[in-house]
Write a protein that holds these residues in place. Structure first.
Motif, mmCIF file in Angstrom:
data_model
loop_
_atom_site.group_PDB
_atom_site.id
_atom_site.type_symbol
_atom_site.label_atom_id
_atom_site.label_comp_id
_atom_site.label_asym_id
_atom_site.label_seq_id
_atom_site.Cartn_x
_atom_site.Cartn_y
_atom_site.Cartn_z
ATOM 1 N N ILE A 1 -6.491 8.893 -0.247
ATOM 2 C CA ILE A 1 -5.511 8.746 0.473
ATOM 3 C C ILE A 1 -5.163 9.820 1.707
ATOM 4 C CG2 ILE A 1 -3.081 7.929 0.723
ATOM 5 C CD1 ILE A 1 -4.537 5.813 -0.571
ATOM 6 N N GLN B 1 2.330 9.581 5.207
ATOM 7 C CA GLN B 1 1.611 8.875 4.428
ATOM 8 C C GLN B 1 2.163 8.414 2.772
ATOM 9 O OE1 GLN B 1 -0.886 8.849 6.949
ATOM 10 N NE2 GLN B 1 -2.387 8.277 5.358
ATOM 11 N N PRO C 1 4.053 5.670 2.043
ATOM 12 C CA PRO C 1 3.831 4.271 1.764
ATOM 13 C C PRO C 1 2.216 3.951 1.289
ATOM 14 C CG PRO C 1 4.714 4.335 3.911
ATOM 15 C CD PRO C 1 4.329 5.718 3.644
ATOM 16 N N GLU C 2 1.373 4.572 1.830
ATOM 17 C CA GLU C 2 -0.165 4.690 1.441
ATOM 18 C C GLU C 2 -0.225 5.217 0.002
ATOM 19 O OE1 GLU C 2 0.916 5.416 4.660
ATOM 20 O OE2 GLU C 2 0.084 4.000 5.624
ATOM 21 N N ALA C 3 0.348 6.514 -0.148
ATOM 22 C CA ALA C 3 0.334 7.127 -1.587
ATOM 23 C C ALA C 3 0.957 6.256 -2.641
ATOM 24 C CB ALA C 3 0.995 8.415 -1.385
ATOM 25 N N GLN D 1 1.449 3.004 -2.334
ATOM 26 C CA GLN D 1 0.628 1.617 -2.919
ATOM 27 C C GLN D 1 -0.659 2.062 -3.721
ATOM 28 O OE1 GLN D 1 -0.846 -0.801 0.581
ATOM 29 N NE2 GLN D 1 0.251 0.580 1.861
ATOM 30 N N ALA D 2 -1.096 3.188 -3.718
ATOM 31 C CA ALA D 2 -2.020 3.872 -4.642
ATOM 32 C C ALA D 2 -1.378 3.983 -6.100
ATOM 33 C CB ALA D 2 -2.701 5.058 -4.360
ATOM 34 N N ALA E 1 1.147 2.318 -7.236
ATOM 35 C CA ALA E 1 1.293 0.762 -7.590
ATOM 36 C C ALA E 1 -0.107 0.345 -8.219
ATOM 37 C CB ALA E 1 1.703 0.049 -6.359
ATOM 38 N N VAL F 1 8.601 -1.206 1.434
ATOM 39 C CA VAL F 1 8.847 -0.239 2.282
ATOM 40 C C VAL F 1 9.860 -0.368 3.381
ATOM 41 C CG1 VAL F 1 7.371 0.942 4.287
ATOM 42 C CG2 VAL F 1 6.205 0.017 1.995
#
Lengths: 521, 302
Positions: free
Chosen positions: A312, A371, A373-375, A377-378, A380, A394
């Motif tokens: 990520i 980043q 939100p991206e982190a 999601q991972a 999650a 988000v």
């Protein structure tokens, strides 16, 4: 009127010079600026702009305190500090700098009209600031404060003769923009750019650049594009997604340094049911499972931090096991990296009474932390593998901050900037029991409360022996880590990119200023 | 009497067949219709044909993030024909599921808006007076606002989610149908067959629904086809702006938005393929819609 005329002449000169001479530095920066008034708001963007024209008593570099406008200082007793000021400093209009200007600055910083993020926190222990003579300053604190130096470092010194009665608007117009710093104000267009020129009478030697064009470019991709197109010479806060591309570009150099900002998950410690924590049938759980240390530990162990770093963040962060990065004051080297152990995580969940996990809604701001939100999601993904089914919401920062501040969420995320470079700053704001009267726990969104952490802050604040203070802070790291009071994810790096031939070295934390950029043949 | 019933029979038989035959006479429209049918089929059958449920976090692996088209999945060996996104989602599966959301939102909201808008338009025309004035000023108000701004305001108030996006689209779109239906109904209600129906003592509702409505349908069908395309685009735009679907269940717009930040690092596929899927869908719908307009509009008849 005069500054405006001067700025017009200056901009005319820039235009006349064709594009730009080699001596002009054009910086594209990310953080919005609310005002040029260096004492109005404690915002990253405001502080970066202020660094050009203004200075403070001392300079912080990593976790060390270096002389600034004060040559030296000594502690007279637990609550009295004496600062010996430089006697060769002149304001940019030629007036000599005296101790009276410091008295004025500390007075003004406490209460600037219109401030929404004031410097009151930095002056909370300061009882009085007095001039003993023109070049000696005495600061008395209400309670012993071993951390006074990082505190006073936050206060930019403004002049009494130009600043008395001046509003923030007078700084924006340039009328009150008289500093002691290496660059003097030329013009300011809100939301666009600030232009500075060299201060030839600067006490610290000749500044590198004739002219600084400090441009606000909010979008990370736009900053990258501006650098690649040659519109700017330096950009800050390079997006992790662009780093590889820029590293491969021969005309550009990337400068990445360990930063002081950590991405941290704050579980909510609120008692009773929480609408965002439900059993597998979708009914809210009667008790908050996050109050069980085994559940918190399971959530922390379930995260593959290395994968987040590589896939990520593309290698632009370092794994975090505590809130401070390595080699800082209060970092505890005995606390090791948190292993990725989904098996143990599942066992812990089963022991806590959740062999099949539960449902969880996590929240993250979408427009604040790079980043994040991206982190999340991972994260999650990883949590869903141990049976904790996560829904990720988000939210815009404005909505998110309101909810997080009221402890309405189950899982909140904060990118904590350890601005002072030592562990007590986070202890004060995100780890001690929420108490607004004491100025404690302002960003402790999960309302984590541990008497040992509270005690550590009291002890550290009044402990003047540096080795002992370090020990107290390191112990508090262990306490919070064993208790999983927070779930640290990673430490951001501060990343700049510049055209070939320039070198960027960090000054303070993730601030960006022309003084950080030098020519490199 | 005999002559009248003959015309009625002729009309009842021929119009739809005539429309079908004329529609088929345009090869581009036929291609558009075929592509559209394939897309609908893919969207409907997606859960049974994808290799991975892109909305099930258990089936994603962040270690497979940002793989180029043609890369292989480490665990199970299937190929990511169009690559993966930033979270390790198979883009083929994600696009199919994204199409499901797009079509569901587009067709669903257009149909509901059509029913509401048409009814209000007919009522407005038939009742007239203050109700007509009120409804039409409301329509003017809605149509004069920039659509995106309006949608942003409504969503900021309602909150995110597929249901709320649909609701927003319905709130914005019924006005088009209402205005068209009203105009058409006003023309029709002056025709002799309406007078005849009135003369036979048929009640106002039966006249509106049974007699006027069928004659207003052709222009409404054209608007409907174009509004579906518009609704899909709008959903994609709202998701692109982060106001649509949840991040863990991306639609085409959100997939494009997520891939946007990787464009400069040459990981083009994350945005490009969902973008192409969206483009093809919209073009197909518009080809069909345009042709319908041509064959249903009597003024364009040779």
């Amino acid at each position: 009127m005069q500054p405006r005329v001067r700025s017009l002449i200056a901009s005319a000169l820039i235009l006349a010079a064709g594009s730009v001479s080699a001596q002009t530095l054009r910086i594209g920066y990310a953080d919005p600026v609310s005002s040029l008034d260096p004492q109005l708001n404690n915002y990253a963007g405001d502080r970066s702009v202020a660094l050009h024209a203004f200075e403070s008593l001392v300079n912080r570099h990593d976790d060390k305190t270096l002389p600034g406008l004060a040559k030296s200082w000594k502690v007279l007793d637990d609550t009295t500090w004496q600062f010996d000021l430089r006697d060769d400093v002149k304001w940019q209009d030629g007036t000599p700098l005296t101790a009276d200007d410091f008295v004025f600055s500390f007075e003004r910083a406490r209460n600037v009209p219109g401030s929404v993020a004031s410097y009151a926190g930095a002056t909370r222990t300061v009882e009085s600031v007095k001039a003993k003579d023109d070049h000696t300053l005495i600061i008395k604190t209400g309670t012993p404060n071993a951390n006074l130096l990082p505190d006073v470092d936050s206060i930019y010194i403004v002049s009494r003769h130009a600043g008395a009665g001046a509003s923030s608007a007078d700084y924006n117009s340039g009328k009150a923009m008289v500093g002691t710093g290496p660059y003097r104000f030329v013009s300011y267009v809100p939301g666009d750019r600030t232009i500075f020129e060299r201060n030839d009478s600067y006490w610290g030697g000749k500044p590198t650049w004739d002219q600084v064009d400090f441009r606000f470019i909010a979008n990370a991709a736009n900053r990258t594009a501006a650098l690649l197109a040659g519109d700017v010479d330096v950009i800050d806060k390079v997006s992790p997604t662009d780093v590889e591309r820029l590293r491969k570009t021969p005309a550009v150099n990337v400068f990445a340094y360990q930063g002081l900002r950590a991405l941290i998950i704050q579980p909510s410690f609120r008692e009773g049911p929480n609408e965002f924590i439900r059993d597998n049938a979708g009914k809210p759980l009667v008790d908050n499972p996050l109050r069980d240390v085994r559940v918190r530990k399971a959530l922390s162990l379930a995260i593959n931090r290395q994968a987040i770093d590589e896939r990520i963040m593309q290698g632009t962060v370092t794994e975090a096991n505590q809130w401070m990065p390595a080699n800082t004051f209060g970092y505890n080297p005995e606390v090791k990296n948190i292993p990725y152990d989904p098996k143990q995580a599942k066992e812990l969940l089963a022991q806590a009474g959740f062999p099949d996990g539960f449902q969880l809604t996590a929240h993250v701001p979408g427009d604040r932390y790079p980043q994040a939100p991206e982190a999340m999601q991972a994260v999650a993904q990883f949590w869903s593998r141990i049976g904790v089914k996560v829904q990720l919401e988000v939210l815009p920062w404005a909505v998110y901050a309101g909810k997080a501040n009221k402890n309405e969420l189950a899982i909140s995320v904060i990118a904590w900037g350890n601005g002072t470079g030592e562990a007590a700053y986070a202890l004060t704001n995100i780890l001690t029991t929420v108490d607004s009267n004491k100025g404690q726990g302002a960003s402790n969104w999960g309302h984590y409360s541990n008497p040992l952490a509270d005690k550590a802050l009291i002890d550290a604040t009044s402990e003047f022996d540096e080795a002992k203070r370090r020990k107290i802070l390191e112990d508090s790291v262990k306490v919070v880590s064993d208790d999983v009071g927070i779930i640290p994810l990673f430490h951001y790096q501060n990343i700049w990119a510049a055209r070939k031939g320039l070198k960027v070295e960090p000054l303070v934390s993730d601030r960006t200023a022309a003084t950080m950029v030098t020519e490199q043949p | 009497m005999n002559a009248v019933s003959k015309t009625v029979r002729l009309q009842a038989q021929s119009p739809w067949r005539r429309v079908a035959v004329e529609f088929m006479s345009s090869p581009t429209a036929v291609i558009g219709l075929l592509v559209l049918l394939i897309i609908v089929l893919i969207a409907v059958l997606a859960p049974w044909i994808v290799v991975q449920n892109p909305y099930d976090l258990m089936q994603l692996n962040v270690l497979d993030a940002r793989l180029a088209p043609g890369s292989a999945n480490m665990d199970t060996g299937y190929t990511y024909w169009l690559g993966t996104d930033g979270q390790g989602r198979d883009l083929v599966s994600a696009i199919m599921y994204g199409l499901r959301i797009s079509l569901w939102v587009g067709i669903g909201s257009a149909l509901i808006a059509a029913v509401i808008g048409t009814l209000l338009g007919l009522v407005s025309a038939y009742v007239g007076g203050w109700l007509d004035a009120l409804l039409m000023r409301l329509v003017d108000l809605l149509l004069s606002f920039p659509v995106i701004l309006m949608a942003l305001m409504i969503l900021a108030w309602l909150g995110k989610g597929v249901g709320n996006v649909m609701l927003t689209l319905i709130l914005l779109e019924w006005a088009y149908y209402a205005r068209t239906a009203r105009g058409q109904a006003l023309t029709e209600s002056r025709r002799e067959y309406v007078d005849a129906a009135r003369g036979q003592g048929i009640g106002p509702w039966r006249i509106v629904v049974g007699h006027i409505l069928p004659n207003c349908l052709p222009p409404l069908i054209v608007i409907g086809a174009l509004q579906i395309a518009r609704a899909i685009t709008l959903e994609a735009t709202l998701s692109f702006l982060g106001l649509g679907v949840p991040v863990t269940e991306p639609s085409l717009g959100l997939l494009i938005a997520n891939g946007f930040q990787y464009m400069l690092s040459n990981e083009y596929w994350i945005s490009l393929f969902p973008g192409l899927a969206l483009l093809i869908t919209i073009v197909a719908i518009n080809l069909v819609g345009d042709r319908l307009r041509d064959v249903l509009n009597p003024r364009l008849q040779r």
